[in-house]
Scaffold this motif. Structure first.
Motif, PDB file in Angstrom:
ATOM      1  N   UNK A 199       0.828  -1.202   0.000  1.00 30.69           N
ATOM      2  CA  UNK A 199       0.000   0.000   0.000  1.00 30.69           C
ATOM      3  C   UNK A 199       0.864   1.255   0.000  1.00 30.69           C
ATOM      4  N   UNK A 200       1.886   1.288   0.855  1.00 29.84           N
ATOM      5  CA  UNK A 200       2.765   2.448   0.918  1.00 29.84           C
ATOM      6  C   UNK A 200       3.579   2.591  -0.367  1.00 29.84           C
ATOM      7  N   UNK A 201       3.927   1.479  -0.979  1.00 26.38           N
ATOM      8  CA  UNK A 201       4.651   1.519  -2.250  1.00 26.38           C
ATOM      9  C   UNK A 201       3.807   2.183  -3.332  1.00 26.38           C
ATOM     10  N   UNK A 206       2.362   6.980  -6.728  1.00 22.33           N
ATOM     11  CA  UNK A 206       1.388   8.019  -7.071  1.00 22.33           C
ATOM     12  C   UNK A 206       1.961   9.410  -6.816  1.00 22.33           C
ATOM     13  N   UNK A 207       2.610   9.567  -5.667  1.00 18.54           N
ATOM     14  CA  UNK A 207       3.192  10.880  -5.343  1.00 18.54           C
ATOM     15  C   UNK A 207       4.306  11.228  -6.315  1.00 18.54           C
ATOM     16  N   UNK A 208       5.048  10.256  -6.754  1.00 20.76           N
ATOM     17  CA  UNK A 208       6.126  10.509  -7.730  1.00 20.76           C
ATOM     18  C   UNK A 208       5.553  10.988  -9.053  1.00 20.76           C
ATOM     19  N   UNK A 209       4.480  10.348  -9.497  1.00 20.53           N
ATOM     20  CA  UNK A 209       3.839  10.773 -10.746  1.00 20.53           C
ATOM     21  C   UNK A 209       3.365  12.219 -10.669  1.00 20.53           C
ATOM     22  N   UNK A 210       2.900  12.620  -9.490  1.00 21.98           N
ATOM     23  CA  UNK A 210       2.335  13.968  -9.320  1.00 21.98           C
ATOM     24  C   UNK A 210       3.409  15.022  -9.043  1.00 21.98           C
ATOM     25  N   UNK A 211       4.512  14.634  -8.390  1.00 15.98           N
ATOM     26  CA  UNK A 211       5.464  15.644  -7.912  1.00 15.98           C
ATOM     27  C   UNK A 211       6.893  15.411  -8.395  1.00 15.98           C
ATOM     28  N   UNK A 277      12.344  23.246   3.660  1.00 13.67           N
ATOM     29  CA  UNK A 277      12.080  22.165   2.707  1.00 13.67           C
ATOM     30  C   UNK A 277      10.719  22.360   2.050  1.00 13.67           C
ATOM     31  N   UNK A 278      10.638  22.285   0.720  1.00 11.16           N
ATOM     32  CA  UNK A 278       9.344  22.411   0.034  1.00 11.16           C
ATOM     33  C   UNK A 278       8.350  21.374   0.555  1.00 11.16           C
ATOM     34  N   UNK A 279       7.127  21.774   0.751  1.00  6.19           N
ATOM     35  CA  UNK A 279       6.099  20.869   1.262  1.00  6.19           C
ATOM     36  C   UNK A 279       5.585  19.975   0.139  1.00  6.19           C
ATOM     37  N   UNK A 280       6.154  18.782   0.084  1.00  9.53           N
ATOM     38  CA  UNK A 280       5.749  17.801  -0.924  1.00  9.53           C
ATOM     39  C   UNK A 280       5.308  16.514  -0.213  1.00  9.53           C
ATOM     40  N   UNK A 281       4.240  15.934  -0.726  1.00  2.97           N
ATOM     41  CA  UNK A 281       3.740  14.680  -0.150  1.00  2.97           C
ATOM     42  C   UNK A 281       4.756  13.559  -0.318  1.00  2.97           C
ATOM     43  N   UNK A 286       7.495   8.511   1.364  1.00  2.93           N
ATOM     44  CA  UNK A 286       8.745   7.732   1.360  1.00  2.93           C
ATOM     45  C   UNK A 286       9.104   7.309   2.778  1.00  2.93           C
ATOM     46  N   UNK A 287       8.903   8.216   3.736  1.00  7.31           N
ATOM     47  CA  UNK A 287       9.190   7.880   5.132  1.00  7.31           C
ATOM     48  C   UNK A 287       8.259   6.770   5.615  1.00  7.31           C
ATOM     49  N   UNK A 288       6.988   6.837   5.238  1.00  9.71           N
ATOM     50  CA  UNK A 288       6.036   5.792   5.631  1.00  9.71           C
ATOM     51  C   UNK A 288       6.402   4.446   5.008  1.00  9.71           C
TER      52      UNK A 288
END
Length: 466
Positions: A199-201, A206-211, A277-281, A286-288
């Motif tokens: 799930x975290x992967x 998804x976050x990589x695709x967006x940011x 640090x820029x606020x990025x999801x 990644x930490x999760x």
């Protein structure tokens, strides 16, 4: 209490604690001589046991020489003590029959000479190396277990480069020790941990695709991050590893080493002064993922430990069967088989036979004993009244040298009838001890070598300049 080998009573179970240099071998030789002269024992009636072949041969030479020296001393006296002279002469002439063994040699002798009483086959070959049998059984275990294991666990094993050889190596030191007890491992729901990682992967993908662009820009911003912690070449390498990982359909068995460089904690630790640090999801997901993966790895490690325990159980069942079919036994088996024979229904008869054969015992290097070895000697000699002397250095037992078990030593000490200590170190002259103490009590001064302080020479040598 302090110990005098010339006056100690030759009866009961005695523990002699002897540090290095305190005359242990001299003491054993003196006791051996007294048993021959005062107890009228033949050399084949005095059991002497130590733990290596080299030590056995050395002890054999020292004991024989003790008998020779005493005989020559008696012969030189004005009035010949004929009884002692003939007793010693007979002991020396028959010394080839002396019962001086390694611990394994003693077990083998008993199991051979008293094969009927011990209940073991008469013809069993002794093998010095049982690795071939152990590996064959482990290979069979691997085929049975890993072929039916879930693919994720198999991937985990492959990522660790586990194999039948490494699995056997991880439990090798525990084989042949039936006295060990294993605490149960906690039950784990491995699927739950794996689902959380998956799930975290997906969240990271998804976050990589967006940011993606914002992430790359932040990581390559020289004004934002410390260049020593986030070098340009390193960042490029980490990004390549990240993109390769995110191309996978599901989370890999292991995450690459520097994945934590994309987490909030690592990035904030590398920020330059007054930077934010820029606020990025992406940073938080990644930490999760990293946290979830660490929990999964812990669960996998428990799963691997269970696999190892299963292998130990499988080996304890199958290896004896293989040895019985091949009619062989190992050195560890000698100890175990003797212990089993002494504790079996016919054990009392065997004990009586051994007490009749070996009417005194000198057990050298007793600090190297383990529960199996001690139980055998205890069964034979405890409460027998026969003169029994255990000699050892408990300080050495702490380090488990040659499989020693300090708790077994302490147990033996607690039930020994008489305790003694060799208190004088004969290897150290008082003047030498005083000189060494004086040397180390002096204020340290740098040693000068060609006008260069010694510590400077060391530093230069470390840098290849000398």
């Amino acid at each position: 209490m302090s110990f005098d080998a010339q006056t100690v009573s030759l009866a009961g179970t005695n523990l002699i604690e002897a540090s290095a240099g305190t005359g242990k071998t001299y003491t054993l030789a003196e006791l051996y001589l007294r048993l021959v002269l005062e107890q009228d024992l033949n050399v084949d009636q005095i059991l002497v046991v130590t733990y290596t072949r080299a030590a056995t041969e050395e002890l054999r030479d020292r004991l024989r020489q003790k008998l020779v020296d005493k005989r020559d001393e008696i012969l030189a006296e004005p009035e010949l003590n004929q009884k002692a002279f003939y007793t010693l002469t007979l002991a020396i002439q028959s010394f080839d029959q002396a019962a001086i063994y390694t611990i394994h040699g003693f077990c083998q002798r008993v199991l051979t000479d008293f094969a009927f009483e011990s209940g073991l086959p008469f013809e069993v070959d002794l093998i010095g190396d049982e690795r071939e049998i152990l590996q064959a059984v482990t290979d069979d275990f691997w085929r049975r277990e890993i072929s039916s294991a879930d693919p994720d666990f198999t991937s985990y094993l492959l990522s660790r480069r586990e194999s039948p050889e490494t699995l056997l190596r991880s439990v090798r030191s525990l084989i042949g020790k039936p006295y060990l007890h294993y605490l149960p491992l906690p039950e784990i729901d491995i699927n739950r941990f794996q689902e959380t990682v998956n799930k975290q992967f997906d969240e990271v993908k998804l976050a990589w695709e967006q940011e993606q662009d914002d992430v790359i820009t932040a990581l390559q911003n020289k004004d934002l991050l410390n260049g020593n912690k986030y070098r340009k070449t390193s960042v490029e390498k980490w990004l390549m590893q990240l993109m390769a990982m995110l191309e996978l359909e599901s989370a890999p068995a292991t995450i690459f080493e520097n994945f934590d460089r994309f987490t909030t904690g690592k990035l904030e630790d590398a920020l330059k002064k007054d930077q934010v640090l820029p606020e990025l999801k992406f940073w938080s997901v990644c930490e999760h993922l990293l946290d979830a993966n660490q929990q999964l790895q812990t669960a996998r490690n428990i799963q691997l430990q269970n696999l190892r325990l299963s292998l130990l159980s499988y080996i304890s069942d199958k290896v004896p069967e293989q040895k019985q079919q091949q009619q062989v036994q190992s050195y560890d088996d000698l100890l175990i088989h003797l212990d089993q024979a002494l504790n079996a229904d016919y054990g009392e008869k065997l004990i009586a036979q051994l007490q009749g054969q070996y009417q005194a015992a000198l057990i050298d290097e007793f600090q190297d004993t383990d529960p199996v070895q001690y139980d055998s000697f205890s069964r034979i000699y405890a409460k027998s009244g026969l003169p029994t002397f255990y000699v050892g250095d408990p300080k050495q037992a702490i380090y488990s040298f040659r499989g020693a078990d300090i708790f077994t030593y302490l147990k033996a000490k607690s039930v020994t009838e008489f305790e003694h200590t060799l208190t004088t170190n004969w290897r150290s002259h008082p003047d030498l001890v005083t000189a060494v103490n004086s040397l180390f009590l002096q204020k340290s001064q740098p040693f000068i070598y060609q006008d260069i302080p010694f510590h400077a020479v060391d530093a230069a040598r470390d840098n290849d300049t000398v």
